[in-house]
Scaffold this motif. Structure first.
Motif, PDB file in Angstrom:
ATOM      1  N   VAL A 174     -11.529  16.721  -9.542  1.00 40.54           N
ATOM      2  CA  VAL A 174     -10.396  15.813  -9.330  1.00 40.54           C
ATOM      3  C   VAL A 174     -10.664  14.516 -10.082  1.00 40.54           C
ATOM      4  O   VAL A 174      -9.829  14.041 -10.862  1.00 40.54           O
ATOM      5  CB  VAL A 174     -10.182  15.527  -7.822  1.00 40.54           C
ATOM      6  N   ARG A 175     -11.853  13.925  -9.877  1.00 38.41           N
ATOM      7  CA  ARG A 175     -12.185  12.645 -10.518  1.00 38.41           C
ATOM      8  C   ARG A 175     -12.121  12.769 -12.042  1.00 38.41           C
ATOM      9  O   ARG A 175     -11.583  11.894 -12.715  1.00 38.41           O
ATOM     10  CB  ARG A 175     -13.590  12.184 -10.086  1.00 38.41           C
ATOM     11  N   GLN A 176     -12.679  13.868 -12.571  1.00 39.71           N
ATOM     12  CA  GLN A 176     -12.688  14.051 -14.033  1.00 39.71           C
ATOM     13  C   GLN A 176     -11.272  14.121 -14.600  1.00 39.71           C
ATOM     14  O   GLN A 176     -10.962  13.447 -15.586  1.00 39.71           O
ATOM     15  CB  GLN A 176     -13.440  15.326 -14.398  1.00 39.71           C
ATOM     16  N   HIS A 177     -10.433  14.938 -13.982  1.00 41.20           N
ATOM     17  CA  HIS A 177      -9.056  15.082 -14.487  1.00 41.20           C
ATOM     18  C   HIS A 177      -8.321  13.745 -14.419  1.00 41.20           C
ATOM     19  O   HIS A 177      -7.614  13.373 -15.350  1.00 41.20           O
ATOM     20  CB  HIS A 177      -8.285  16.121 -13.665  1.00 41.20           C
ATOM     21  N   VAL A 178      -8.473  13.041 -13.318  1.00 41.37           N
ATOM     22  CA  VAL A 178      -7.731  11.787 -13.141  1.00 41.37           C
ATOM     23  C   VAL A 178      -8.241  10.736 -14.125  1.00 41.37           C
ATOM     24  O   VAL A 178      -7.445  10.041 -14.769  1.00 41.37           O
ATOM     25  CB  VAL A 178      -7.819  11.285 -11.678  1.00 41.37           C
ATOM     26  N   LEU A 179      -9.552  10.631 -14.284  1.00 45.28           N
ATOM     27  CA  LEU A 179     -10.107   9.613 -15.189  1.00 45.28           C
ATOM     28  C   LEU A 179      -9.745   9.904 -16.641  1.00 45.28           C
ATOM     29  O   LEU A 179      -9.603   8.985 -17.450  1.00 45.28           O
ATOM     30  CB  LEU A 179     -11.621   9.522 -15.026  1.00 45.28           C
ATOM     31  N   LYS A 180      -9.574  11.180 -16.962  1.00 45.28           N
ATOM     32  CA  LYS A 180      -9.187  11.531 -18.325  1.00 45.28           C
ATOM     33  C   LYS A 180      -7.740  11.090 -18.588  1.00 45.28           C
ATOM     34  O   LYS A 180      -7.423  10.557 -19.655  1.00 45.28           O
ATOM     35  CB  LYS A 180      -9.317  13.052 -18.522  1.00 45.28           C
ATOM     36  N   ALA A 181      -6.882  11.302 -17.620  1.00 46.18           N
ATOM     37  CA  ALA A 181      -5.458  10.966 -17.795  1.00 46.18           C
ATOM     38  C   ALA A 181      -5.182   9.478 -17.585  1.00 46.18           C
ATOM     39  O   ALA A 181      -4.334   8.901 -18.250  1.00 46.18           O
ATOM     40  CB  ALA A 181      -4.615  11.796 -16.815  1.00 46.18           C
ATOM     41  N   LEU A 182      -5.879   8.878 -16.637  1.00 46.81           N
ATOM     42  CA  LEU A 182      -5.638   7.467 -16.283  1.00 46.81           C
ATOM     43  C   LEU A 182      -6.976   6.725 -16.233  1.00 46.81           C
ATOM     44  O   LEU A 182      -7.484   6.420 -15.154  1.00 46.81           O
ATOM     45  CB  LEU A 182      -4.942   7.379 -14.918  1.00 46.81           C
ATOM     46  N   VAL A 229       0.860  -1.192   0.000  1.00 52.64           N
ATOM     47  CA  VAL A 229       0.000   0.000   0.000  1.00 52.64           C
ATOM     48  C   VAL A 229       0.893   1.238   0.000  1.00 52.64           C
ATOM     49  O   VAL A 229       1.778   1.364   0.849  1.00 52.64           O
ATOM     50  CB  VAL A 229      -0.915   0.028   1.249  1.00 52.64           C
ATOM     51  N   LEU A 230       0.670   2.114  -0.962  1.00 47.50           N
ATOM     52  CA  LEU A 230       1.400   3.383  -1.015  1.00 47.50           C
ATOM     53  C   LEU A 230       0.412   4.518  -0.779  1.00 47.50           C
ATOM     54  O   LEU A 230      -0.582   4.642  -1.499  1.00 47.50           O
ATOM     55  CB  LEU A 230       2.080   3.536  -2.385  1.00 47.50           C
ATOM     56  N   ILE A 231       0.683   5.296   0.254  1.00 50.97           N
ATOM     57  CA  ILE A 231      -0.151   6.473   0.545  1.00 50.97           C
ATOM     58  C   ILE A 231       0.646   7.685   0.097  1.00 50.97           C
ATOM     59  O   ILE A 231       1.764   7.898   0.577  1.00 50.97           O
ATOM     60  CB  ILE A 231      -0.468   6.575   2.053  1.00 50.97           C
ATOM     61  N   MET A 232       0.100   8.438  -0.837  1.00 49.55           N
ATOM     62  CA  MET A 232       0.882   9.565  -1.342  1.00 49.55           C
ATOM     63  C   MET A 232       0.001  10.746  -1.709  1.00 49.55           C
ATOM     64  O   MET A 232      -1.214  10.677  -1.634  1.00 49.55           O
ATOM     65  CB  MET A 232       1.749   9.135  -2.520  1.00 49.55           C
ATOM     66  N   GLU A 233       0.662  11.825  -2.073  1.00 48.80           N
ATOM     67  CA  GLU A 233      -0.071  13.042  -2.398  1.00 48.80           C
ATOM     68  C   GLU A 233      -0.207  13.225  -3.908  1.00 48.80           C
ATOM     69  O   GLU A 233       0.626  12.759  -4.692  1.00 48.80           O
ATOM     70  CB  GLU A 233       0.661  14.243  -1.795  1.00 48.80           C
ATOM     71  N   MET A 234      -1.294  13.882  -4.297  1.00 50.93           N
ATOM     72  CA  MET A 234      -1.482  14.312  -5.685  1.00 50.93           C
ATOM     73  C   MET A 234      -2.133  15.695  -5.566  1.00 50.93           C
ATOM     74  O   MET A 234      -3.323  15.860  -5.815  1.00 50.93           O
ATOM     75  CB  MET A 234      -2.401  13.332  -6.421  1.00 50.93           C
ATOM     76  N   THR A 235      -1.326  16.660  -5.140  1.00 49.81           N
ATOM     77  CA  THR A 235      -1.906  17.960  -4.784  1.00 49.81           C
ATOM     78  C   THR A 235      -2.573  18.627  -5.986  1.00 49.81           C
ATOM     79  O   THR A 235      -3.631  19.231  -5.864  1.00 49.81           O
ATOM     80  CB  THR A 235      -0.821  18.874  -4.167  1.00 49.81           C
ATOM     81  N   PHE A 236      -1.941  18.498  -7.168  1.00 49.91           N
ATOM     82  CA  PHE A 236      -2.465  19.201  -8.344  1.00 49.91           C
ATOM     83  C   PHE A 236      -2.845  18.233  -9.460  1.00 49.91           C
ATOM     84  O   PHE A 236      -2.139  17.249  -9.705  1.00 49.91           O
ATOM     85  CB  PHE A 236      -1.446  20.223  -8.840  1.00 49.91           C
ATOM     86  N   VAL A 237      -3.973  18.516 -10.111  1.00 52.81           N
ATOM     87  CA  VAL A 237      -4.451  17.635 -11.184  1.00 52.81           C
ATOM     88  C   VAL A 237      -4.749  18.366 -12.497  1.00 52.81           C
ATOM     89  O   VAL A 237      -4.787  17.745 -13.556  1.00 52.81           O
ATOM     90  CB  VAL A 237      -5.724  16.849 -10.749  1.00 52.81           C
ATOM     91  N   ALA A 238      -4.969  19.674 -12.458  1.00 56.49           N
ATOM     92  CA  ALA A 238      -5.378  20.390 -13.669  1.00 56.49           C
ATOM     93  C   ALA A 238      -4.183  20.644 -14.583  1.00 56.49           C
ATOM     94  O   ALA A 238      -3.104  21.002 -14.106  1.00 56.49           O
ATOM     95  CB  ALA A 238      -6.033  21.713 -13.290  1.00 56.49           C
ATOM     96  N   PRO A 239      -4.355  20.439 -15.901  1.00 52.47           N
ATOM     97  CA  PRO A 239      -3.243  20.716 -16.829  1.00 52.47           C
ATOM     98  C   PRO A 239      -2.764  22.162 -16.727  1.00 52.47           C
ATOM     99  O   PRO A 239      -1.585  22.442 -16.949  1.00 52.47           O
ATOM    100  CB  PRO A 239      -3.860  20.455 -18.210  1.00 52.47           C
ATOM    101  N   SER A 240      -3.670  23.093 -16.368  1.00 50.58           N
ATOM    102  CA  SER A 240      -3.270  24.503 -16.287  1.00 50.58           C
ATOM    103  C   SER A 240      -2.337  24.770 -15.100  1.00 50.58           C
ATOM    104  O   SER A 240      -1.657  25.789 -15.075  1.00 50.58           O
ATOM    105  CB  SER A 240      -4.511  25.380 -16.176  1.00 50.58           C
ATOM    106  N   HIS A 241      -2.338  23.894 -14.116  1.00 49.85           N
ATOM    107  CA  HIS A 241      -1.393  24.048 -12.997  1.00 49.85           C
ATOM    108  C   HIS A 241      -0.094  23.366 -13.386  1.00 49.85           C
ATOM    109  O   HIS A 241       0.041  22.157 -13.294  1.00 49.85           O
ATOM    110  CB  HIS A 241      -1.987  23.454 -11.715  1.00 49.85           C
ATOM    111  N   ARG A 242       0.829  24.163 -13.838  1.00 50.53           N
ATOM    112  CA  ARG A 242       2.028  23.610 -14.471  1.00 50.53           C
ATOM    113  C   ARG A 242       2.919  22.885 -13.489  1.00 50.53           C
ATOM    114  O   ARG A 242       3.147  23.334 -12.390  1.00 50.53           O
ATOM    115  CB  ARG A 242       2.789  24.727 -15.187  1.00 50.53           C
ATOM    116  N   LYS A 243       3.426  21.722 -13.937  1.00 50.30           N
ATOM    117  CA  LYS A 243       4.089  20.884 -12.953  1.00 50.30           C
ATOM    118  C   LYS A 243       5.492  21.364 -12.587  1.00 50.30           C
ATOM    119  O   LYS A 243       5.933  21.113 -11.486  1.00 50.30           O
ATOM    120  CB  LYS A 243       4.051  19.412 -13.371  1.00 50.30           C
ATOM    121  N   ASP A 244       6.161  22.094 -13.498  1.00 49.25           N
ATOM    122  CA  ASP A 244       7.489  22.601 -13.116  1.00 49.25           C
ATOM    123  C   ASP A 244       7.363  23.544 -11.920  1.00 49.25           C
ATOM    124  O   ASP A 244       8.170  23.533 -10.993  1.00 49.25           O
ATOM    125  CB  ASP A 244       8.186  23.288 -14.306  1.00 49.25           C
TER     126      ASP A 244
END
Ligand code: ZN
Ligand code: ZN
Length: 279
Positions: free
Chosen positions: A259-267, A205-220
Motif C-alpha cells: 500500500v505504502r509503495q503504490h501510494v508513494l509512487k503516485a503521490l 479532517v476527512l476520513i475516507m476509503e482507498m480500498t484499491f491501490v494497484a494499477p492492475s486493479h482497474r478503477k472502472d
C-alpha cells in the motif's frame, strides 16, 4: 484496559481520531472529544464509553458489533446508546436484537434512529451532522460533522458594546450562526459519493476509503463495487482543501508495505503531507 481489537490513533488540533478499517474485515472509528463514532464493524473495549454512533451502511464489516456494543453498555450500567442508521436498516436490526435478546436472555436497550440523505442531526448546541448519499452496492450514507457558534453579524462589527446591548434589549438578533466542517466521514463509496458532497472536501479532517491501490486493479471495475482507487485521489488532488485526509479500508489483498509503495509512487508528497495512510 482490555485490548481486544486493533486501534490506531492520531491527534489533529483538539480532535483525536481513533479506529481501524480494512475492507471485508472490520471498520470502526471514533472521535472521543465529539463523543461520536462511525460504524460498528468491531467494538474495541475502550470504545464503549462513546454514546452516539453513525452507521454508514449495512455491510457486516461495518455493523456486526452493534449487538455487542449495546450489551456491553447495559452490562456496565451506561445510558442506552443512540445509533443512527440508514432508514432501511432499522427494522431488520430491531429483529436481530430481538433474536439476541432471546438467546442471551438479556435486555438490549438502545435508541435506533433512521436517517436519510439530506437529514440534519442536532447532536448538541455546538455540533450538527449533515447526511449525504454515497454510492455503494447497498444504500449508504456519508456524514459531515459541523461545529456551530453564534457570531456578530458583519453589519454590527463596528458597533460599541453599549450599542449592541441596546439593540439586543430592543429585540434585534445581532448574531448569525457560523458553521465549520470539522470532520467528514465518507464510509464505503465510489468517487461519485465524495464528489456529490462539497463539504467533504472542505472538512478539516476527512476520513475516507482507498480500498484499491494497484494499477492492475482497474478503477472502472472498482467503481462498480462502490469503492475508491488510488487513481481517484490523484485525479482529485487539487480539490482536497482538508487539513488532514485519512485513507483506510485497504483491501486484504495488499500487504501494508505494498500500500505504502503504490501510494508513494503516485503521490510522493502525500498531498502536501496531508494524506495519512491508516494501515
Ligand atoms: Zn467496507
Ligand atoms: Zn461496504
Amino acid at each position: 484496559m482490555i485490548n481486544n481489537l486493533p486501534v490506531k490513533s492520531l491527534t489533529h488540533k483538539d480532535l483525536t481520531v481513533e479506529g481501524y478499517s480494512r475492507a471485508a474485515v472490520q471498520t470502526y472509528w471514533r472521535i472521543p472529544e465529539l463523543k461520536l463514532g462511525f460504524d460498528l464493524g468491531g467494538q474495541p473495549w475502550s470504545f464503549m464509553g462513546t454514546p452516539t454512533w453513525l452507521v454508514s451502511h449495512t455491510h457486516m464489516d461495518h455493523l456486526a458489533a452493534l449487538p455487542v456494543y449495546v450489551a456491553r453498555r447495559r452490562m456496565m450500567k451506561m445510558e442506552p446508546p443512540l445509533i443512527y442508521l440508514p432508514e432501511a436498516a432499522v427494522e431488520p436490526i430491531e429483529r436481530i436484537l430481538r433474536c439476541f435478546r432471546r438467546m442471551d436472555r438479556g435486555r438490549l436497550p438502545c435508541k435506533l434512529v433512521p436517517i436519510r440523505p439530506g437529514d440534519e442531526i442536532i447532536l448538541s448546541r455546538e455540533l450538527v451532522v449533515t447526511v449525504s448519499a454515497t454510492v455503494h452496492t447497498v444504500p449508504s450514507l456519508g456524514f459531515v460533522v459541523w461545529q456551530r457558534r453564534r457570531k456578530l453579524k458583519p453589519e454590527f462589527q463596528a458597533f460599541s458594546g453599549d450599542q449592541i446591548r441596546d439593540l439586543r434589549l430592543g429585540g434585534t438578533d445581532v448574531t448569525a450562526e457560523v458553521r465549520v466542517p470539522r470532520v467528514a466521514y465518507l464510509g464505503d463509496s465510489s468517487p461519485a459519493g465524495l464528489d456529490a458532497c462539497e463539504a467533504m472536501y472542505q472538512a478539516e479532517v476527512l476520513i475516507m476509503e482507498m480500498t484499491f491501490v494497484a494499477p492492475s486493479h482497474r478503477k472502472d471495475k472498482i467503481h462498480k463495487f462502490g469503492h475508491m482507487h488510488l487513481d481517484d485521489f490523484l485525479e482529485r488532488a487539487g480539490r482536497f482543501q482538508n487539513e488532514l485526509i485519512l485513507a483506510g479500508h485497504f483491501s486484504t489483498r495488499y500487504h501494508p508495505n505494498q500500500v505504502r509503495q503504490h501510494v508513494l509512487k503516485a503521490l510522493p508528497d502525500l498531498l502536501g503531507g496531508r494524506l495519512h495512510l491508516w494501515i
